[in-house]
Design a protein around this motif. Sequence first.
Motif, short mmCIF file in Angstrom:
data_model
loop_
_atom_site.label_atom_id
_atom_site.label_comp_id
_atom_site.label_asym_id
_atom_site.label_seq_id
_atom_site.Cartn_x
_atom_site.Cartn_y
_atom_site.Cartn_z
N LYS A 13 31.34 -25.20 -29.96
CA LYS A 13 30.40 -24.22 -29.60
C LYS A 13 30.25 -23.95 -28.26
O LYS A 13 30.42 -22.92 -27.57
N LEU A 128 28.56 -11.74 -27.39
CA LEU A 128 27.33 -12.44 -26.92
C LEU A 128 26.31 -11.86 -28.14
O LEU A 128 25.40 -12.72 -28.61
N PHE A 132 24.42 -14.29 -30.68
CA PHE A 132 23.12 -14.74 -30.29
C PHE A 132 21.93 -13.49 -30.37
O PHE A 132 22.09 -12.42 -30.27
N GLN A 133 20.88 -13.84 -30.66
CA GLN A 133 19.60 -12.94 -30.75
C GLN A 133 18.48 -13.36 -29.98
O GLN A 133 18.27 -14.71 -29.61
N GLN A 136 17.57 -16.43 -27.37
CA GLN A 136 19.15 -17.27 -27.30
C GLN A 136 19.78 -16.25 -26.31
O GLN A 136 20.52 -16.65 -25.51
N LEU A 137 19.70 -14.97 -26.92
CA LEU A 137 20.63 -13.95 -25.96
C LEU A 137 20.19 -13.63 -24.63
O LEU A 137 21.05 -13.71 -23.66
N VAL A 140 21.53 -16.83 -22.77
CA VAL A 140 23.17 -16.75 -22.48
C VAL A 140 23.46 -15.76 -21.32
O VAL A 140 24.49 -15.68 -20.54
#
Length: 402
Positions: A13, A128, A132-133, A136-137, A140
Motif C-alpha cells: 500500500k 487517488l 480514497f474518500q 483520507q482523500l 493524501v
Amino acid sequence: MTSHSNDQTAVMKSLFLLSVLLIYPLPQIAIDIYLPSWPAMVSALHTSRELLQWSLTIYVLFLGMAQLIYGPLSDRFGRKPVLLFGIGVFFISSFMGMFVVSMGQLLVLRAIQGLSIGCGFTVASAILADVFQGNQLAKVTSYSAMIYSISLMFAPFIGGYLQHYIGWQANFGGMALYALILFLLIYLFVFETKDKQKKAIFSISSILKNYFLLFHNLVFIGAIFCLILAYGVMITFNIVGPFLLQETLHVSVIGYGQLLLLIGVAYFIGATVNSFFVKYAGIHRLIILGLILMFCSSLGLVAIVILHVVTVTNIVALVGLTIFSVGFIYPNCFAYALDVFHEKGYASALIGSAILIGVSIISAIVSHFNIDHEYCLSFAFLILSILSILSYVLTRIIIKKR
C-alpha cells in the motif's frame, strides 16, 4: 503468518501511494530543471533568447491541452495503461532531447513531452479519488501538494549542478531517468483502480457537452482567471529569471539554481502556512491576503527598477515574497473553482487545462517583449497582480448579486 501478511500488505500500500504521488512532480520538473541551462543553450543551439523561451511556452500549451483528453481516456481504457503510455512516450522524448542540435528539433520534442505527460496530474488525481474518500482523500491530496512544492525547490537546484558539471543535455537525461524509474514503479506497484464494470463511453460530443456546461458558470471562470494570473507570475519569473540573474546580474549557474531553491522554499512555506490557517480564516480571507501581498511585492519590484537599486538580494527577496503569496492564492482558488460542480473529474481536468493554456499565452506575451529583463519582470508582475485582484473582485460581486 497473519502478521507477516499484514506487513506485506502495508508495504505494498505504501509503495502504491508513493508511486502515485511521485507522478505529480514530473510535469513541473520538465519546466524547472533546464532553466539554469538557458544561457548555455542559446549559444549551443545558435538561437535567440526569445525563441528558446518558446520551448517553455509550447510545452505548457500542449501539457494543458492534453489534460482535457486524458481524463476521459482513463475512464474508458483504465488508469494504468493510460499512465504507462504517457510516461513511456515522455521517457522516449526526454531521452531524445539529449541529442537535439537545432531549435526546431527541441520545439517538436517539447510539444511531445507536453502531450505525453499531460496524463500525470489528471490520471494521478483520478487514481487517488478511486481509492480514497473523505478525510483520507484530503490527507493524501495534501501529500501530493507537498511533493509538488518540493519539486519546485530542488529541480532547478539540481539542474544548475547538472549544467555546471556535465552540460545542458544532462537536464533532459535527468527527465528521462525520472520518467524511467516512475514507469517501473507504476508497472510494478500501481494496480488498476478503475472499475472494469463501469467503463465510460468515449464520446467527443459528451466530453464537449460537459466542458460547455462548466464554461457557462461565471464564478467558475472567475476563479480560473485568478488561478491563471497567479500561476502566470511564477511562469514569468521562469522565463525572465535565467537571463536577468545570470546575464544582467552575473550570477553563476550554480548560484542561480541555489537562488531558485530559496524561491521554491518561499512557495512551500506559503502553501504550508495556508494549509494551517485555512480552517480558521477560511479560503476567501486567505485569497485576499495573498492578493494584497502579491500587489505590494510587485510594487516593490517596480520601485527598485525605477530607483535603479536592482540587486540580486532585492530581486530574490521581492520575487520570493510574491511566490510566497501565490501559496495562499493558488490552492484556495483551485478549491473554490473545484467546489462549484459535482462532476469533479471534468472540473479538475478543465481547471488544469485552462490554467496551463492561459499561462502559455502569458509566457508567449512576456517572451515577445524584448525589453530589459528587470523592467519586463517588474511590470509583468504588477500587471498580473492587478488583473488577479480585478478577477477575484468581479467574481465576488457576481456571487453577491446572485
